[in-house]
Design a protein around this motif. Structure first.
Motif, PDB file in Angstrom:
ATOM      1  N   LYS A  36       0.856  -1.189   0.000  1.00  0.00           N
ATOM      2  CA  LYS A  36       0.000   0.000   0.000  1.00  0.00           C
ATOM      3  C   LYS A  36       0.894   1.241   0.000  1.00  0.00           C
ATOM      4  N   THR A  37       0.772   2.070  -1.011  1.00  0.00           N
ATOM      5  CA  THR A  37       1.522   3.326  -0.998  1.00  0.00           C
ATOM      6  C   THR A  37       0.593   4.440  -1.435  1.00  0.00           C
ATOM      7  N   VAL A  38       1.171   5.552  -1.817  1.00  0.00           N
ATOM      8  CA  VAL A  38       0.349   6.706  -2.153  1.00  0.00           C
ATOM      9  C   VAL A  38       0.226   6.914  -3.666  1.00  0.00           C
ATOM     10  N   LEU A  39       0.527   5.877  -4.463  1.00  0.00           N
ATOM     11  CA  LEU A  39       0.427   6.032  -5.922  1.00  0.00           C
ATOM     12  C   LEU A  39      -0.938   6.540  -6.349  1.00  0.00           C
ATOM     13  N   GLU A  40      -1.976   6.054  -5.661  1.00  0.00           N
ATOM     14  CA  GLU A  40      -3.340   6.368  -6.106  1.00  0.00           C
ATOM     15  C   GLU A  40      -3.826   7.746  -5.658  1.00  0.00           C
ATOM     16  N   ASP A  41      -3.061   8.427  -4.844  1.00  0.00           N
ATOM     17  CA  ASP A  41      -3.551   9.691  -4.287  1.00  0.00           C
ATOM     18  C   ASP A  41      -3.258  10.844  -5.251  1.00  0.00           C
ATOM     19  N   ILE A  42      -4.002  10.877  -6.369  1.00  0.00           N
ATOM     20  CA  ILE A  42      -3.772  11.899  -7.394  1.00  0.00           C
ATOM     21  C   ILE A  42      -5.056  12.689  -7.550  1.00  0.00           C
ATOM     22  N   LYS A  43      -4.960  14.020  -7.446  1.00  0.00           N
ATOM     23  CA  LYS A  43      -6.169  14.858  -7.513  1.00  0.00           C
ATOM     24  C   LYS A  43      -5.863  16.131  -8.307  1.00  0.00           C
ATOM     25  N   GLY A  44      -6.918  16.776  -8.779  1.00  0.00           N
ATOM     26  CA  GLY A  44      -6.803  18.135  -9.312  1.00  0.00           C
ATOM     27  C   GLY A  44      -5.981  18.275 -10.583  1.00  0.00           C
ATOM     28  N   MET A  45      -6.122  17.345 -11.529  1.00  0.00           N
ATOM     29  CA  MET A  45      -5.363  17.406 -12.793  1.00  0.00           C
ATOM     30  C   MET A  45      -5.844  18.573 -13.654  1.00  0.00           C
ATOM     31  N   THR A  46      -4.938  19.432 -14.090  1.00  0.00           N
ATOM     32  CA  THR A  46      -5.272  20.484 -15.066  1.00  0.00           C
ATOM     33  C   THR A  46      -4.224  20.454 -16.168  1.00  0.00           C
ATOM     34  N   VAL A  47      -4.542  21.083 -17.289  1.00  0.00           N
ATOM     35  CA  VAL A  47      -3.635  21.060 -18.444  1.00  0.00           C
ATOM     36  C   VAL A  47      -3.343  22.486 -18.874  1.00  0.00           C
ATOM     37  N   GLU A  48      -2.079  22.782 -19.197  1.00  0.00           N
ATOM     38  CA  GLU A  48      -1.744  24.084 -19.771  1.00  0.00           C
ATOM     39  C   GLU A  48      -0.601  23.912 -20.761  1.00  0.00           C
ATOM     40  N   PRO A  49      -0.422  24.845 -21.686  1.00  0.00           N
ATOM     41  CA  PRO A  49       0.676  24.684 -22.645  1.00  0.00           C
ATOM     42  C   PRO A  49       2.025  24.873 -21.946  1.00  0.00           C
ATOM     43  N   ILE A  50       3.063  24.254 -22.487  1.00  0.00           N
ATOM     44  CA  ILE A  50       4.401  24.442 -21.910  1.00  0.00           C
ATOM     45  C   ILE A  50       4.974  25.754 -22.434  1.00  0.00           C
ATOM     46  N   ARG A  51       5.384  26.607 -21.518  1.00  0.00           N
ATOM     47  CA  ARG A  51       6.051  27.844 -21.939  1.00  0.00           C
ATOM     48  C   ARG A  51       7.556  27.682 -21.801  1.00  0.00           C
ATOM     49  N   SER A 122     -11.763  20.471 -20.187  1.00  0.00           N
ATOM     50  CA  SER A 122     -13.197  20.211 -19.939  1.00  0.00           C
ATOM     51  C   SER A 122     -13.413  18.745 -19.544  1.00  0.00           C
ATOM     52  N   ILE A 123     -12.367  17.942 -19.615  1.00  0.00           N
ATOM     53  CA  ILE A 123     -12.496  16.529 -19.227  1.00  0.00           C
ATOM     54  C   ILE A 123     -12.475  16.425 -17.706  1.00  0.00           C
ATOM     55  N   ASP A 124     -13.353  15.604 -17.175  1.00  0.00           N
ATOM     56  CA  ASP A 124     -13.323  15.353 -15.732  1.00  0.00           C
ATOM     57  C   ASP A 124     -12.315  14.217 -15.490  1.00  0.00           C
ATOM     58  N   TRP A 125     -11.077  14.602 -15.244  1.00  0.00           N
ATOM     59  CA  TRP A 125      -9.988  13.616 -15.134  1.00  0.00           C
ATOM     60  C   TRP A 125     -10.190  12.692 -13.940  1.00  0.00           C
ATOM     61  N   SER A 126     -10.985  13.162 -12.967  1.00  0.00           N
ATOM     62  CA  SER A 126     -11.182  12.302 -11.787  1.00  0.00           C
ATOM     63  C   SER A 126     -11.997  11.056 -12.142  1.00  0.00           C
ATOM     64  N   LYS A 127     -12.670  11.110 -13.315  1.00  0.00           N
ATOM     65  CA  LYS A 127     -13.488   9.957 -13.729  1.00  0.00           C
ATOM     66  C   LYS A 127     -12.651   8.910 -14.486  1.00  0.00           C
ATOM     67  N   VAL A 128     -11.437   9.300 -14.896  1.00  0.00           N
ATOM     68  CA  VAL A 128     -10.582   8.358 -15.634  1.00  0.00           C
ATOM     69  C   VAL A 128      -9.901   7.449 -14.608  1.00  0.00           C
ATOM     70  N   PRO A 129     -10.013   6.130 -14.759  1.00  0.00           N
ATOM     71  CA  PRO A 129      -9.378   5.257 -13.760  1.00  0.00           C
ATOM     72  C   PRO A 129      -7.868   5.521 -13.700  1.00  0.00           C
ATOM     73  N   LEU A 130      -7.360   5.700 -12.508  1.00  0.00           N
ATOM     74  CA  LEU A 130      -5.933   6.014 -12.364  1.00  0.00           C
ATOM     75  C   LEU A 130      -5.036   4.912 -12.911  1.00  0.00           C
ATOM     76  N   GLU A 131      -5.533   3.693 -12.894  1.00  0.00           N
ATOM     77  CA  GLU A 131      -4.727   2.565 -13.408  1.00  0.00           C
ATOM     78  C   GLU A 131      -4.340   2.784 -14.868  1.00  0.00           C
ATOM     79  N   THR A 132      -5.148   3.619 -15.574  1.00  0.00           N
ATOM     80  CA  THR A 132      -4.824   3.934 -16.970  1.00  0.00           C
ATOM     81  C   THR A 132      -3.398   4.480 -17.086  1.00  0.00           C
ATOM     82  N   GLY A 133      -2.964   5.211 -16.054  1.00  0.00           N
ATOM     83  CA  GLY A 133      -1.638   5.849 -16.105  1.00  0.00           C
ATOM     84  C   GLY A 133      -0.586   5.129 -15.288  1.00  0.00           C
ATOM     85  N   ILE A 134      -0.928   3.961 -14.742  1.00  0.00           N
ATOM     86  CA  ILE A 134       0.059   3.272 -13.906  1.00  0.00           C
ATOM     87  C   ILE A 134       0.785   2.223 -14.743  1.00  0.00           C
TER      88      ILE A 134
END
Ligand SMILES: Nc1ncnc2c1ncn2[C@@H]1O[C@H](COP(=O)(O)OP(=O)(O)O[C@H]2O[C@H](CO)[C@@H](O)[C@H](O)[C@H]2O)[C@@H](O)[C@H]1O
Length: 253
Positions: A36-51, A122-134
């Motif tokens: 058990k670790t904190v891998l799954e504790d991901i919140k508040g994803m936003t996207v912006e262009p790289i400057r 506009s995507i609700d990233w919290s609805k995407v299963p985190l396992e998608t990115g693991i």
């Protein structure tokens, strides 16, 4: 805190609860269970262009080839190192699981989707299963410019997996390009064997860097099954490394 072997291995007794998309029942393939670790504790994803970025520079290369004007969009990223790490005591390959934001985004929406910042936000990233990115990966990282490739991989193994493996144990098994279309960066692959006696800490990455990884182990018969899957949420390096291991080492250890 003083680490004892009992503590490391007792952490592996909790159950692997998650199924990684693109992998067939991963619990079948691991000789230890997921701590058990904190891998799954991901919140508040936003996207912006790289400057500006320390890790990525984008360039448009223009040239003439056979008299025709051409251009190519190129991303410059750091060269990296990785290692196929075999634990002789436990007869397992040592791997790391981690949350990879790039894989999360690419796994959640097709590359042909509208990739505008507005649309991505506009995507609700919290609805995407985190396992998608693991992902499952062999240990590794980018090469610190003050180190040789071997010194860098020794440090990664210590930080990520908690094994203090002698520098002389790292065998350079080859260099290749991660991508030829966009980034062209070099990856250098090593092979090393370790033993339980070399375990000096729990590993897990450098939380001060925002790095959290889980150490997992895979038995050799399970490596064979794993690389035979049609889809894996892993990078090419893991597959190349495992195939190299099965071809050159597995029959001799
Ligand atoms: N794009 C990025 N954006 C923001 N911060 C970043 C970043 N890349 C790295 N960092 C920062 O640098 C730290 C160290 O990175 P690592 O050396 O672990 O590289 P990583 O394994 O992520 O990718 C490298 O090593 C793996 C092999 O493990 C290769 O597959 C991969 O191409 C290579 O980038 C990270 O914890 C993070 O703080």
């Amino acid at each position: 805190m003083e680490y004892t072997r009992t503590r490391f291995w007792s952490r592996t007794l909790t159950h692997w609860k998650h199924q990684i998309p693109g992998q067939l029942q991963p619990s079948r393939y691991f000789s230890t269970k997921r701590p058990k670790t904190v891998l799954e504790d991901i919140k508040g994803m936003t996207v912006e262009p790289i400057r500006e970025s320390d890790y990525l520079k984008t360039l448009k290369l223009q040239f003439t080839q056979n008299g025709r004007k051409r251009y190519r969009d190129v991303a410059r990223v750091h060269a990296s190192i990785m290692v196929v790490l075999y634990n002789r005591t436990r007869k397992v390959i040592v791997l790391v699981r981690q949350f990879r934001p790039a894989v999360f985004v690419c796994g959640a929406i097709p590359s042909t989707a509208d990739n505008s910042i507005e649309s991505l936000n506009s995507i609700d990233w919290s609805k995407v299963p985190l396992e998608t990115g693991i992902t499952l990966e062999i240990p590794g990282g980018i090469i610190d410019e003050n180190m040789t490739a071997a010194e860098a991989i020794k440090q990664e193994v210590l930080e990520e997996c908690g094994y203090d493996v002698p520098l002389s144990s790292f065998e350079n098994i080859g260099e290749f390009r991660t991508s030829t279309g966009v980034s062209g960066d070099a990856q250098t692959m090593f092979y090393a064997e370790c033993t339980d006696d070399m375990k000096v800490s729990e590993g897990g990455g450098k939380p001060t860097n925002g790095e959290f990884v889980e150490v997992v182990e895979m038995s050799v018969p399970d490596v064979r099954k794993f690389i035979n899957q049609k889809v894996v949420n892993a990078n090419c390096a893991l597959l190349i490394g495992m195939q190299w291991f099965m071809y050159f080492k597995a029959g001799k250890i």
